[in-house]
Design a protein around this motif. Structure first.
Motif, PDB file in Angstrom:
ATOM      1  N   VAL A  57      -7.437 -14.908  19.470  1.00 50.58           N
ATOM      2  CA  VAL A  57      -8.223 -15.824  20.298  1.00 50.58           C
ATOM      3  C   VAL A  57      -8.415 -15.218  21.686  1.00 50.58           C
ATOM      4  O   VAL A  57      -7.467 -14.691  22.282  1.00 50.58           O
ATOM      5  CB  VAL A  57      -7.520 -17.193  20.416  1.00 50.58           C
ATOM      6  N   THR A  58      -9.623 -15.271  22.197  1.00 47.34           N
ATOM      7  CA  THR A  58      -9.927 -14.777  23.541  1.00 47.34           C
ATOM      8  C   THR A  58      -9.727 -15.907  24.540  1.00 47.34           C
ATOM      9  O   THR A  58     -10.314 -16.989  24.390  1.00 47.34           O
ATOM     10  CB  THR A  58     -11.370 -14.267  23.637  1.00 47.34           C
ATOM     11  N   VAL A  59      -8.903 -15.668  25.567  1.00 46.27           N
ATOM     12  CA  VAL A  59      -8.558 -16.712  26.530  1.00 46.27           C
ATOM     13  C   VAL A  59      -9.012 -16.313  27.923  1.00 46.27           C
ATOM     14  O   VAL A  59      -8.819 -15.172  28.353  1.00 46.27           O
ATOM     15  CB  VAL A  59      -7.037 -16.967  26.539  1.00 46.27           C
ATOM     16  N   TYR A  60      -9.606 -17.263  28.646  1.00 48.04           N
ATOM     17  CA  TYR A  60     -10.054 -17.065  30.020  1.00 48.04           C
ATOM     18  C   TYR A  60      -9.286 -17.988  30.948  1.00 48.04           C
ATOM     19  O   TYR A  60      -9.031 -19.153  30.609  1.00 48.04           O
ATOM     20  CB  TYR A  60     -11.551 -17.342  30.145  1.00 48.04           C
ATOM     21  N   LEU A  61      -8.948 -17.471  32.132  1.00 50.77           N
ATOM     22  CA  LEU A  61      -8.233 -18.262  33.136  1.00 50.77           C
ATOM     23  C   LEU A  61      -9.112 -18.595  34.336  1.00 50.77           C
ATOM     24  O   LEU A  61      -8.672 -19.293  35.251  1.00 50.77           O
ATOM     25  CB  LEU A  61      -6.991 -17.516  33.613  1.00 50.77           C
ATOM     26  N   THR A  62     -10.330 -18.106  34.333  1.00 53.48           N
ATOM     27  CA  THR A  62     -11.288 -18.398  35.401  1.00 53.48           C
ATOM     28  C   THR A  62     -12.612 -18.804  34.776  1.00 53.48           C
ATOM     29  O   THR A  62     -12.829 -18.659  33.572  1.00 53.48           O
ATOM     30  CB  THR A  62     -11.511 -17.167  36.309  1.00 53.48           C
ATOM     31  N   ASP A  63     -13.494 -19.333  35.597  1.00 55.14           N
ATOM     32  CA  ASP A  63     -14.805 -19.791  35.119  1.00 55.14           C
ATOM     33  C   ASP A  63     -15.766 -18.607  35.023  1.00 55.14           C
ATOM     34  O   ASP A  63     -16.329 -18.161  36.019  1.00 55.14           O
ATOM     35  CB  ASP A  63     -15.365 -20.851  36.076  1.00 55.14           C
ATOM     36  N   VAL A  64     -15.921 -18.084  33.818  1.00 52.66           N
ATOM     37  CA  VAL A  64     -16.742 -16.899  33.570  1.00 52.66           C
ATOM     38  C   VAL A  64     -17.954 -17.304  32.731  1.00 52.66           C
ATOM     39  O   VAL A  64     -17.810 -17.618  31.535  1.00 52.66           O
ATOM     40  CB  VAL A  64     -15.932 -15.817  32.824  1.00 52.66           C
ATOM     41  N   PRO A  65     -19.147 -17.312  33.294  1.00 49.47           N
ATOM     42  CA  PRO A  65     -20.329 -17.712  32.511  1.00 49.47           C
ATOM     43  C   PRO A  65     -20.518 -16.885  31.251  1.00 49.47           C
ATOM     44  O   PRO A  65     -20.926 -17.407  30.203  1.00 49.47           O
ATOM     45  CB  PRO A  65     -21.482 -17.501  33.501  1.00 49.47           C
ATOM     46  N   GLU A  66     -20.181 -15.569  31.333  1.00 54.17           N
ATOM     47  CA  GLU A  66     -20.373 -14.697  30.174  1.00 54.17           C
ATOM     48  C   GLU A  66     -19.469 -15.086  29.002  1.00 54.17           C
ATOM     49  O   GLU A  66     -19.729 -14.699  27.855  1.00 54.17           O
ATOM     50  CB  GLU A  66     -20.106 -13.242  30.570  1.00 54.17           C
ATOM     51  N   ALA A  67     -18.430 -15.841  29.283  1.00 56.09           N
ATOM     52  CA  ALA A  67     -17.524 -16.261  28.212  1.00 56.09           C
ATOM     53  C   ALA A  67     -18.218 -17.152  27.194  1.00 56.09           C
ATOM     54  O   ALA A  67     -17.776 -17.261  26.046  1.00 56.09           O
ATOM     55  CB  ALA A  67     -16.320 -17.000  28.804  1.00 56.09           C
ATOM     56  N   PHE A  68     -19.312 -17.773  27.609  1.00 57.54           N
ATOM     57  CA  PHE A  68     -20.039 -18.688  26.728  1.00 57.54           C
ATOM     58  C   PHE A  68     -21.168 -18.001  25.957  1.00 57.54           C
ATOM     59  O   PHE A  68     -21.857 -18.654  25.173  1.00 57.54           O
ATOM     60  CB  PHE A  68     -20.603 -19.860  27.540  1.00 57.54           C
ATOM     61  N   ASP A  69     -21.331 -16.692  26.169  1.00 52.45           N
ATOM     62  CA  ASP A  69     -22.378 -15.968  25.438  1.00 52.45           C
ATOM     63  C   ASP A  69     -22.104 -16.041  23.940  1.00 52.45           C
ATOM     64  O   ASP A  69     -21.025 -15.655  23.468  1.00 52.45           O
ATOM     65  CB  ASP A  69     -22.428 -14.500  25.882  1.00 52.45           C
ATOM     66  N   GLY A  70     -23.070 -16.516  23.193  1.00 55.64           N
ATOM     67  CA  GLY A  70     -22.937 -16.604  21.744  1.00 55.64           C
ATOM     68  C   GLY A  70     -22.158 -17.816  21.247  1.00 55.64           C
ATOM     69  O   GLY A  70     -22.015 -18.016  20.034  1.00 55.64           O
ATOM     70  N   VAL A  71     -21.643 -18.644  22.152  1.00 55.17           N
ATOM     71  CA  VAL A  71     -20.884 -19.834  21.753  1.00 55.17           C
ATOM     72  C   VAL A  71     -21.838 -20.876  21.170  1.00 55.17           C
ATOM     73  O   VAL A  71     -22.874 -21.189  21.758  1.00 55.17           O
ATOM     74  CB  VAL A  71     -20.109 -20.420  22.953  1.00 55.17           C
TER      75      VAL A  71
END
Length: 461
Positions: A57-71
């Motif tokens: 699982v990929t986990v983010y600790l900050t608000d990264v817009p790119e994290a939602f790419d393909g979601v």
């Protein structure tokens, strides 16, 4: 509109906001094992996040817009509001957005025997108890989602291969109304979560709808000793099964001849007036007699024999942070307990009183300002079984603390010692503890970190 399993299968990339929570992390791991690409956000590092990463699982600790790419699908926990930056990023990416409860309800709906455990108190203990029984019985392979770590699993979840799905049904913000279980259990109903439930009547109405969600072919198991459960059970469409720890003869399952010597209950169970089995519990307190009766009713529906039920109940030792033994230090025993409501505190301290010949020392961290404010008088009378009471600063969690009440004011009203910084607690306990004392670290916040301070100081191993 219900979010169904067929719809879930259309998505491949799922993002969970609040992924580090005990229930959200379990859902993330279940999705990962089912082949979904799973990502998520949480505000701080934890051992849970390490486990998620190990599972891919990929986990983010900050608000990264790119994290939602393909979601394609976003799931959020009830503690996250619409104005949270993560929710705004989710809305911007165009993905379908659902609640944690909707996702859990969707997964549960794919099982022919889903058992949901609801109630103000005891959900994790009871869900874990029922899971333990099935896991100990040959021929059963349940899927489980508990709100706490079950020691025998080393996790709060497992994926099984039979048609039994056992899970906790939390009432906060009516989350449990997204569930449509085949077996709906209600352990008790008392006013809580007062930031959402503004009256007991509102809560009873929500539990009444939870019962209705079981449908005409379902089973509703509820506590006959609880007046609010009786009120909520009106107009049940399915079959009702009742239990009573007070020996109510009209209950389907009733406890009689209860012996609490040493704090661990032994009692007889009667089903509709006929002796069914004798029980010896491996978890302390009178409140667990009631929890066990709910489990006996559900386990019987699942096909377990009285002998299998009695054997499983005797070996169940609870879930994490529910009267969990931590260590022994200078002859005193330390336990960690999640109790955060006045009735839970009373039950926990009563169990401790029955177990110990020494003093009961309670260290309590209030949780959520609205709960402390709205139930303040109840908190003032909840600690009568404690010989020594220590309070520390409120854990605000999802709320900002107000000025009407405080942990310091509660300490003043109860005659407790108040230590504003929990880091001071180990030194204070070192000064006052005696051999034979039972110490309880109580609260739903981070009070358990006190034990880490002991370990770092070398005071315990």
């Amino acid at each position: 509109m219900r979010f169904g399993i067929d719809e879930l299968r259309r998505y491949r990339c799922v993002y969970l906001i609040g992924i580090g929570g005990i229930s959200m992390s379990a859902l993330a791991l279940i999705l990962a094992e089912k082949g979904f690409e799973v990502r998520g956000y949480d505000r701080s590092e934890s051992a849970v996040l390490d486990t998620l990463r190990q599972a891919g699982v990929t986990v983010y600790l900050t608000d990264v817009p790119e994290a939602f790419d393909g979601v394609e699908l976003v799931c959020y926990t009830a503690a996250v509001g619409s104005e949270h930056p993560q929710m705004k990023l989710a809305a911007a990416c165009g993905a379908r957005i659902i609640s944690r409860a909707e996702l859990l309800g969707c997964l549960a709906s794919s099982y022919s025997r889903s058992v949901a455990v609801a109630g103000t108190h005891g959900k994790s203990t009871t869900t874990g108890m029922l899971a333990h029984l099935l896991l100990q019985t040959e021929g059963y392979d349940p899927t489980v989602a508990v709100g706490a770590v079950l020691p025998e699993l080393g996790a709060a979840y497992r994926i099984g291969k039979d048609e039994n799905f056992l899970f906790e049904a939390c009432e906060y913000k009516d989350s449990f109304l997204s569930f449509f279980p085949k077996v709906a259990i209600v352990l008790n109903i008392q006013l809580d979560h007062t930031d959402y439930f503004h009256s007991l009547e509102q809560m009873v109405g929500s539990f009444q709808q939870f019962f209705r969600n079981a449908g005409p072919d379902g089973f509703c198991i509820y506590n006959l000793d609880c007046e609010n459960c009786r009120r909520a059970s009106e107009d049940i469409e399915g079959k009702a099964l009742t239990f009573s720890a007070e020996g109510n003869e009209s209950a389907d399952y009733a406890a009689r001849n209860i012996d609490l010597t040493g704090g661990f209950a032994r009692f007889d169970v009667y089903r509709r007036g006929e002796f069914l089995l004798h029980v010896t519990l491996g978890v302390p307190g009178l409140h667990n007699v009631s929890n066990a009766l709910a489990v006996i009713a559900a386990a019987t529906l699942c096909g377990l024999t009285p002998e299998e039920i009695a054997s499983g109940l005797s070996t169940y030792r609870g879930v994490s942070r529910r009267f969990e033994f931590l260590c022994e230090w200078n002859g005193a025993k330390l336990y960690d307990d999640y109790a955060h409501h006045p009735e839970e505190i009373r039950a926990t301290l009563s169990a401790a009183r029955a177990m110990t010949k020494g003093r009961v020392v309670c260290v309590f961290q209030p949780h959520n300002y609205s709960r402390l404010r709205d139930l303040f008088e109840e908190f003032c009378t909840a600690f009568t079984d404690a010989d020594v009471l220590v309070l520390t600063k409120l854990y605000a969690a999802r709320e900002a603390a107000g000025s009407e009440v405080s942990a310091a004011l509660l300490a003043e009203r109860t005659g407790a010692v108040y230590l504003d910084e929990k880091e001071r607690i180990p030194d204070y306990l070192e000064q006052i503890l005696l051999p034979g004392d039972t110490v309880l670290l109580v609260g739903a916040g981070d009070i358990g970190q006190v034990t880490e301070k002991f370990k770092k100081s070398g005071k315990i191993s």
